[in-house]
Design a protein around this motif. Structure first.
Motif, PDB file in Angstrom:
ATOM      1  N   LEU A 218       0.825  -1.204   0.000  1.00  0.00           N
ATOM      2  CA  LEU A 218       0.000   0.000   0.000  1.00  0.00           C
ATOM      3  C   LEU A 218       0.862   1.257   0.000  1.00  0.00           C
ATOM      4  O   LEU A 218       0.667   2.176  -0.814  1.00  0.00           O
ATOM      5  CB  LEU A 218      -0.925   0.006   1.220  1.00  0.00           C
ATOM      6  CG  LEU A 218      -2.222  -0.786   1.119  1.00  0.00           C
ATOM      7  CD1 LEU A 218      -2.841  -0.962   2.502  1.00  0.00           C
ATOM      8  CD2 LEU A 218      -3.205  -0.094   0.184  1.00  0.00           C
ATOM      9  N   GLY A 219       1.809   1.306   0.918  1.00  0.00           N
ATOM     10  CA  GLY A 219       2.654   2.485   1.037  1.00  0.00           C
ATOM     11  C   GLY A 219       3.433   2.770  -0.230  1.00  0.00           C
ATOM     12  O   GLY A 219       3.520   3.917  -0.688  1.00  0.00           O
ATOM     13  N   ALA A 220       4.005   1.730  -0.830  1.00  0.00           N
ATOM     14  CA  ALA A 220       4.793   1.909  -2.056  1.00  0.00           C
ATOM     15  C   ALA A 220       3.922   2.406  -3.201  1.00  0.00           C
ATOM     16  O   ALA A 220       4.345   3.246  -3.998  1.00  0.00           O
ATOM     17  CB  ALA A 220       5.473   0.598  -2.426  1.00  0.00           C
ATOM     18  N   SER A 221       2.702   1.904  -3.288  1.00  0.00           N
ATOM     19  CA  SER A 221       1.816   2.338  -4.370  1.00  0.00           C
ATOM     20  C   SER A 221       1.469   3.813  -4.236  1.00  0.00           C
ATOM     21  O   SER A 221       1.300   4.520  -5.234  1.00  0.00           O
ATOM     22  CB  SER A 221       0.543   1.485  -4.406  1.00  0.00           C
ATOM     23  OG  SER A 221      -0.408   1.882  -3.436  1.00  0.00           O
ATOM     24  N   TYR A 222       1.392   4.314  -2.988  1.00  0.00           N
ATOM     25  CA  TYR A 222       1.052   5.715  -2.747  1.00  0.00           C
ATOM     26  C   TYR A 222       2.237   6.644  -3.007  1.00  0.00           C
ATOM     27  O   TYR A 222       2.052   7.817  -3.332  1.00  0.00           O
ATOM     28  CB  TYR A 222       0.571   5.910  -1.309  1.00  0.00           C
ATOM     29  CG  TYR A 222      -0.733   5.211  -0.970  1.00  0.00           C
ATOM     30  CD1 TYR A 222      -1.509   4.593  -1.950  1.00  0.00           C
ATOM     31  CD2 TYR A 222      -1.196   5.169   0.338  1.00  0.00           C
ATOM     32  CE1 TYR A 222      -2.686   3.954  -1.638  1.00  0.00           C
ATOM     33  CE2 TYR A 222      -2.394   4.533   0.671  1.00  0.00           C
ATOM     34  CZ  TYR A 222      -3.132   3.918  -0.324  1.00  0.00           C
ATOM     35  OH  TYR A 222      -4.310   3.282  -0.011  1.00  0.00           O
ATOM     36  N   LEU A 223       3.454   6.115  -2.846  1.00  0.00           N
ATOM     37  CA  LEU A 223       4.652   6.945  -2.980  1.00  0.00           C
ATOM     38  C   LEU A 223       5.282   6.892  -4.366  1.00  0.00           C
ATOM     39  O   LEU A 223       6.187   7.681  -4.664  1.00  0.00           O
ATOM     40  CB  LEU A 223       5.701   6.505  -1.943  1.00  0.00           C
ATOM     41  CG  LEU A 223       5.322   6.630  -0.461  1.00  0.00           C
ATOM     42  CD1 LEU A 223       6.428   6.050   0.411  1.00  0.00           C
ATOM     43  CD2 LEU A 223       5.044   8.075  -0.089  1.00  0.00           C
ATOM     44  N   LEU A 224       4.823   6.004  -5.212  1.00  0.00           N
ATOM     45  CA  LEU A 224       5.512   5.712  -6.467  1.00  0.00           C
ATOM     46  C   LEU A 224       5.587   6.908  -7.418  1.00  0.00           C
ATOM     47  O   LEU A 224       6.531   7.012  -8.205  1.00  0.00           O
ATOM     48  CB  LEU A 224       4.841   4.524  -7.167  1.00  0.00           C
ATOM     49  CG  LEU A 224       5.601   3.900  -8.337  1.00  0.00           C
ATOM     50  CD1 LEU A 224       6.971   3.400  -7.889  1.00  0.00           C
ATOM     51  CD2 LEU A 224       4.799   2.750  -8.938  1.00  0.00           C
ATOM     52  N   ASP A 225       4.617   7.794  -7.382  1.00  0.00           N
ATOM     53  CA  ASP A 225       4.609   8.926  -8.308  1.00  0.00           C
ATOM     54  C   ASP A 225       5.097  10.220  -7.672  1.00  0.00           C
ATOM     55  O   ASP A 225       4.996  11.286  -8.285  1.00  0.00           O
ATOM     56  CB  ASP A 225       3.195   9.139  -8.873  1.00  0.00           C
ATOM     57  CG  ASP A 225       2.772   8.007  -9.793  1.00  0.00           C
ATOM     58  OD1 ASP A 225       3.563   7.632 -10.659  1.00  0.00           O
ATOM     59  OD2 ASP A 225       1.643   7.500  -9.611  1.00  0.00           O
ATOM     60  N   GLY A 226       5.631  10.133  -6.454  1.00  0.00           N
ATOM     61  CA  GLY A 226       6.052  11.347  -5.764  1.00  0.00           C
ATOM     62  C   GLY A 226       7.522  11.343  -5.400  1.00  0.00           C
ATOM     63  O   GLY A 226       8.332  10.600  -5.973  1.00  0.00           O
TER      64      GLY A 226
END
Length: 377
Positions: A218-226
């Motif tokens: 979950l965390g990685a998916s939220y941070l991937l574009d930032g």
């Protein structure tokens, strides 16, 4: 009397050509309703509830399939539903454990509060529907039904762009650590850049360094574009090697997001083959990525075809389904599709785009893309 929720598994027969499928897809979308739409995770297609059936007793009905006897309907009380399978106490008091790949459908009873929530959702009152689901879960005594309701809550929070709230609800559930669970597919991952993710970044930063694969994913998916992309990629690369096949495949599909602008035809075909190993309810996000890669490559026909799969096959993934409808309609509106349909005298791409926009407004009114259509109109 509480009504029965029936989960028959529909099959979609694809047309001979992609363009015929696009036309047929719009017709299918018109025929769909939101009446208790949900996937039980056992098959590769969504399961659509039938709220019109009336229960004659308190028993559940489980439909199973076997190579010897075909489809069987078993009556009893469902004791549990998990990644291990379904446990059913039959009418003779014997207990039968049914493997997940045998389950075709379930018929069970829900409270009036639950059905009030479904009516609210169907009428576009999503916030009210969520609150009613919380109430329905509180009054429900069966643990497996509480899991079902939790999954619905997570999907609706996700559909509204409330990533942090959806993730916390998911992580607090008793199925979050069981990727084989039929309810695990509600995991509220990010699959495209989204302004709504800003509220979840702080939590995501702590999740990626936790020891729980579902939190890391979950965390990685939220941070991937930032700004946290490097850390997200490192975590996803690690999860891609997980012994848990589902977690590994989803992590790999998350990494594809970085290749949307660069993937060639061979690479995209590899992705299409890879997601065949995922349970159907986990395919909407990867399908969005694949469709976007075909769009970048200039194959707009394939892009439209794949964009239409989530809203038809997995509409319970509301945010992804809504985004896919938006993308398909945009391609049609811009004329970036085959001319075969027009030369054959079929309906114009603009008409088809308008039809998809109307479906988006009708079925996913809470989405930002529906709001955009309303502003443009």
């Amino acid at each position: 009397m509480a009504r029965v929720l029936s989960y028959p598994s529909p099959k979609v027969i694809f047309a001979e050509t992609m363009w015929q499928f696009v036309l047929g897809a719009i017709m299918v979308l018109w025929s769909l309703t939101l009446d208790a739409a949900f996937s039980n995770g056992y098959g590769s297609e969504p399961l659509t509830g039938n709220s019109e059936r009336q229960a004659v007793d308190d028993s559940d009905i489980v439909e199973i399939v076997s190579s010897q006897q075909g489809i069987q309907r078993l009556r009893g009380l469902i004791v549990d539903v998990s990644g291990e399978g379904l446990v059913l106490q039959l009418t003779d008091r014997s207990v039968r454990k049914i493997s997940p790949d045998q389950v075709v459908g379930i018929e069970t009873r829900y409270s009036s509060t639950f059905w009030d929530s479904q009516q609210a959702i169907e009428q576009g009152r999503i916030d009210e529907g969520i609150q009613l689901l919380f109430a329905a879960r509180k009054e429900e005594s069966r643990s497996w039904v509480r899991r079902d309701i939790t999954a619905r809550i997570v999907r609706l929070l996700h559909s509204r762009g409330q990533y942090a709230e959806a993730a916390r609800e998911f992580l607090a559930s008793d199925f979050a650590a069981d990727a084989r669970s039929p309810y695990w597919s509600c995991i509220p991952l990010a699959w495209f850049p989204d302004m709504s993710l800003s509220a979840a970044v702080q939590d995501a930063t702590s999740w990626v360094i936790s020891g729980r694969p579902e939190q890391q994913l979950l965390g990685a998916s939220y941070l991937l574009d930032g700004s946290g992309q490097a850390q997200a990629v490192a975590v996803l690369e690690q999860l891609r090697l997980s012994p848990n096949r589902v977690v590994a495949l989803v992590a790999a599909a998350q990494l594809w997001r970085r290749e949307i602008q660069t993937a060639d035809k061979t690479r995209i075909i590899e992705w299409e083959k890879a997601i065949e190993d995922l349970p159907g309810p986990l395919r909407p996000g990867p399908s969005y990525v694949i469709a976007s890669a075909w769009r970048t490559l200039g194959d707009f026909e394939k892009a439209i075809l794949i964009y239409l799969k989530p809203p038809i096959l997995w509409p319970e993934s509301r945010r992804i389904a809504a985004r896919c409808l938006w993308e398909a309609a945009n391609l049609l509106e811009k004329g970036q599709s085959t001319t075969a349909g027009r030369s054959a005298g079929t309906t114009s791409p603009q008409w088809q785009a308008d039809a998809l926009y109307q479906e988006l407004l009708k079925r996913f009114p809470e989405s930002p893309w529906a709001n955009q259509i309303s502003k443009d109109k």
